[in-house]
Design a protein around this motif. Structure first.
Motif, short mmCIF file in Angstrom:
data_model
loop_
_atom_site.label_atom_id
_atom_site.label_comp_id
_atom_site.label_asym_id
_atom_site.label_seq_id
_atom_site.Cartn_x
_atom_site.Cartn_y
_atom_site.Cartn_z
N GLU A 150 28.58 30.36 56.47
CA GLU A 150 29.27 31.03 55.36
C GLU A 150 30.26 32.06 55.89
O GLU A 150 31.40 32.16 55.41
N PHE A 151 29.84 32.83 56.90
CA PHE A 151 30.72 33.85 57.47
C PHE A 151 31.90 33.21 58.19
O PHE A 151 33.02 33.72 58.15
N GLU A 152 31.65 32.09 58.85
CA GLU A 152 32.74 31.37 59.54
C GLU A 152 33.76 30.87 58.52
O GLU A 152 34.98 30.97 58.74
N ALA A 153 33.27 30.35 57.39
CA ALA A 153 34.17 29.86 56.35
C ALA A 153 34.98 31.00 55.74
O ALA A 153 36.17 30.86 55.43
N ALA A 154 34.33 32.16 55.56
CA ALA A 154 35.03 33.32 55.01
C ALA A 154 36.14 33.78 55.94
O ALA A 154 37.26 34.10 55.51
N ALA A 155 35.84 33.80 57.24
CA ALA A 155 36.85 34.21 58.22
C ALA A 155 38.02 33.24 58.23
O ALA A 155 39.19 33.66 58.28
N GLU A 156 37.73 31.95 58.15
CA GLU A 156 38.80 30.95 58.15
C GLU A 156 39.65 31.06 56.89
O GLU A 156 40.87 30.90 56.93
N ARG A 157 39.01 31.35 55.78
CA ARG A 157 39.76 31.52 54.53
C ARG A 157 40.72 32.70 54.62
O ARG A 157 41.88 32.62 54.19
N VAL A 158 40.25 33.80 55.21
CA VAL A 158 41.11 34.97 55.38
C VAL A 158 42.26 34.65 56.32
O VAL A 158 43.42 35.03 56.08
N ARG A 159 41.96 33.93 57.41
CA ARG A 159 43.02 33.55 58.34
C ARG A 159 44.06 32.67 57.66
O ARG A 159 45.27 32.83 57.87
N ALA A 160 43.59 31.72 56.84
CA ALA A 160 44.51 30.83 56.13
C ALA A 160 45.37 31.62 55.15
O ALA A 160 46.59 31.38 55.03
N ASP A 161 44.75 32.57 54.44
CA ASP A 161 45.50 33.41 53.50
C ASP A 161 46.55 34.24 54.24
O ASP A 161 47.68 34.41 53.75
N ASN A 162 46.18 34.75 55.40
CA ASN A 162 47.13 35.56 56.18
C ASN A 162 48.29 34.71 56.70
O ASN A 162 49.43 35.17 56.73
N ARG A 163 47.98 33.46 57.10
CA ARG A 163 49.05 32.57 57.54
C ARG A 163 50.02 32.27 56.40
O ARG A 163 51.24 32.28 56.59
N ALA A 164 49.47 32.01 55.22
CA ALA A 164 50.31 31.73 54.06
C ALA A 164 51.15 32.94 53.69
O ALA A 164 52.33 32.81 53.33
N LEU A 165 50.56 34.13 53.80
CA LEU A 165 51.30 35.36 53.48
C LEU A 165 52.44 35.58 54.47
O LEU A 165 53.56 35.95 54.08
N ARG A 166 52.16 35.35 55.76
CA ARG A 166 53.21 35.50 56.77
C ARG A 166 54.36 34.52 56.50
O ARG A 166 55.53 34.87 56.65
N LEU A 167 54.01 33.29 56.12
CA LEU A 167 55.02 32.28 55.84
C LEU A 167 55.90 32.72 54.67
O LEU A 167 57.14 32.58 54.72
N MET A 168 55.28 33.25 53.62
CA MET A 168 56.04 33.72 52.47
C MET A 168 56.98 34.86 52.85
O MET A 168 58.14 34.89 52.44
N ARG A 169 56.49 35.79 53.64
CA ARG A 169 57.33 36.92 54.05
C ARG A 169 58.47 36.45 54.95
O ARG A 169 59.59 36.99 54.89
N GLU A 170 58.21 35.47 55.80
CA GLU A 170 59.27 34.92 56.64
C GLU A 170 60.35 34.26 55.79
O GLU A 170 61.55 34.43 56.05
N ARG A 171 59.93 33.53 54.77
CA ARG A 171 60.90 32.87 53.89
C ARG A 171 61.74 33.90 53.14
O ARG A 171 62.95 33.73 52.97
N ILE A 172 61.09 34.97 52.69
CA ILE A 172 61.83 36.03 52.00
C ILE A 172 62.86 36.65 52.93
O ILE A 172 64.02 36.87 52.55
N THR A 173 62.46 36.92 54.16
CA THR A 173 63.39 37.52 55.14
C THR A 173 64.58 36.61 55.39
O THR A 173 65.74 37.06 55.42
N LEU A 174 64.32 35.31 55.56
CA LEU A 174 65.41 34.36 55.81
C LEU A 174 66.34 34.24 54.61
O LEU A 174 67.57 34.22 54.77
N HIS A 175 65.77 34.15 53.41
CA HIS A 175 66.60 34.05 52.21
C HIS A 175 67.45 35.31 52.03
O HIS A 175 68.64 35.21 51.68
N ARG A 176 66.86 36.47 52.25
CA ARG A 176 67.62 37.72 52.10
C ARG A 176 68.78 37.77 53.09
O ARG A 176 69.90 38.15 52.73
N ARG A 177 68.50 37.38 54.32
CA ARG A 177 69.56 37.40 55.33
C ARG A 177 70.67 36.42 54.98
O ARG A 177 71.87 36.76 55.06
N ASP A 178 70.28 35.21 54.57
CA ASP A 178 71.29 34.20 54.24
C ASP A 178 72.16 34.63 53.07
O ASP A 178 73.39 34.51 53.11
#
Length: 231
Positions: A150-178
């Protein structure tokens, strides 16, 4: 060492259904299960927002784990640690006794450890003639063994959420620059178009970006910026 009898807290500490559930779950540990105690701890630290456990309580859990002699948790090695509060406080970097007690209670309430209180409330181990521990009273780490997946699954879920959040912020940065560079280039080269209106719409979207946001909050912002860029 664990028993099949529900262990109730010493003194005035109340017994709760959550504590009973944690004890019942700990009796269902698959035979032969072995986990790395520090990997379980790291997973808990990463997944703490899902498990709903605080940093100070995790610091106390770290101290408790340091009293377990092996790096791998298993029922065969015994899963009860019995340090005094004074010993725990030292390993928790001098945590005050009142804070220590509060965070121990939080660990119990979250079902991460189980109190196995002796008749007089003290923590100790009773050894046999050969020096092996026959019975111990203190804190059982059985829930860590039982809930490791259960703890391993929770950690992986947080990691996945963080990856998705980083991707969103990267897209925002690229769109703003463009958008900024495209508008600046269009204005500089006198390209026909309502660039002032586009810029105002762009700034209106940018001003809605929160400093701290979840992925779901950033998704519509990314969509709005992508639409502006296409315009």
């Amino acid at each position: 060492m664990e028993t099949g009898i529900a262990t109730t807290p010493f003194g005035r500490r109340p017994m709760s259904l959550a504590m009973l559930a944690a004890q019942n779950e700990s009796r269902e540990i698959p035979k032969g299960r072995v986990v790395d105690k520090w990997q379980v701890y790291r997973n808990l630290c990463e997944g703490k927002s899902i498990i709903a456990i605080g940093d100070r309580a995790l610091a106390v859990l770290n101290a408790l784990l340091s009293f377990y002699p092996d790096s791998e948790l298993s029922e065969e090695n015994g899963i009860i640690v019995f340090p005094s509060n004074a010993q725990l406080s030292l390993r928790a970097h001098g945590m005050p006794d009142s804070t220590l007690r509060r965070n121990l209670a939080e660990l119990v309430d979250c079902g991460l450890v189980i109190r196995r209180d002796s008749p007089n409330g003290k923590r100790y181990a009773r050894k046999g003639r050969g020096g092996e521990i026959e019975e111990a009273f203190g804190f059982s780490l059985a829930p860590l063994l039982a809930r490791a997946q259960e703890f391993e699954a929770a950690a992986e879920r947080v990691r996945a959420d963080n990856r998705a959040l980083r991707l969103m912020r990267e897209r925002i940065t690229l769109h703003r620059r463009d958008i900024q560079k495209l508008v600046e280039a269009a204005v500089e080269e006198d390209v026909p178009g309502d660039w002032g209106g586009l810029w105002r719409r762009f700034r209106a979207v940018v001003e809605t970006i929160p400093r701290r946001a979840r992925t779901a909050e950033l998704e519509p912002i990314v969509a709005d910026l992508a639409a502006l860029r296409d315009d």
